[in-house]
Design a protein around this motif. Structure first.
Motif: not given
Length: 87
Positions: A15-26
């Motif tokens: 999910y992190f690699v696909e969306t590049k969202k922040t750690v806090r958001t994830i």
């Protein structure tokens, strides 16, 4: 390592690699702490899926390099909102 931890780590990694969202958001989206997300990405993921861990590390480095900009923008918005709501 328990299966549920492995599964969560892989899910967070992909999910992190696909969306590049922040750690806090994830962390909010997965219902875990940001420390858990960070540990999953930096310590557990390299053991489970090394190639995915390399991609995640690059994104984490990018986020680290731009965090001062994000912080400045957030502070700017905070004071702009206060100025308009006080009037």
């Amino acid at each position: 390592m328990h299966d549920y931890i492995k599964n969560r780590t892989l899910a967070i990694g992909h999910y992190f690699v696909e969306t590049k969202k922040t750690v806090r958001t994830i962390a909010k989206e997965f219902g875990v702490s940001k420390s858990t997300v960070h540990k999953d990405l930096t310590e557990r993921l390299p053991e489970i899926h090394p190639l995915l861990a390399i991609e995640a590390k690059q994104i984490l480095e990018h986020h680290k390099n731009i965090r001062h900009i994000r912080g400045g923008e957030a502070t700017k918005r905070k004071y702009q909102d206060k100025r308009y709501s006080s009037s």
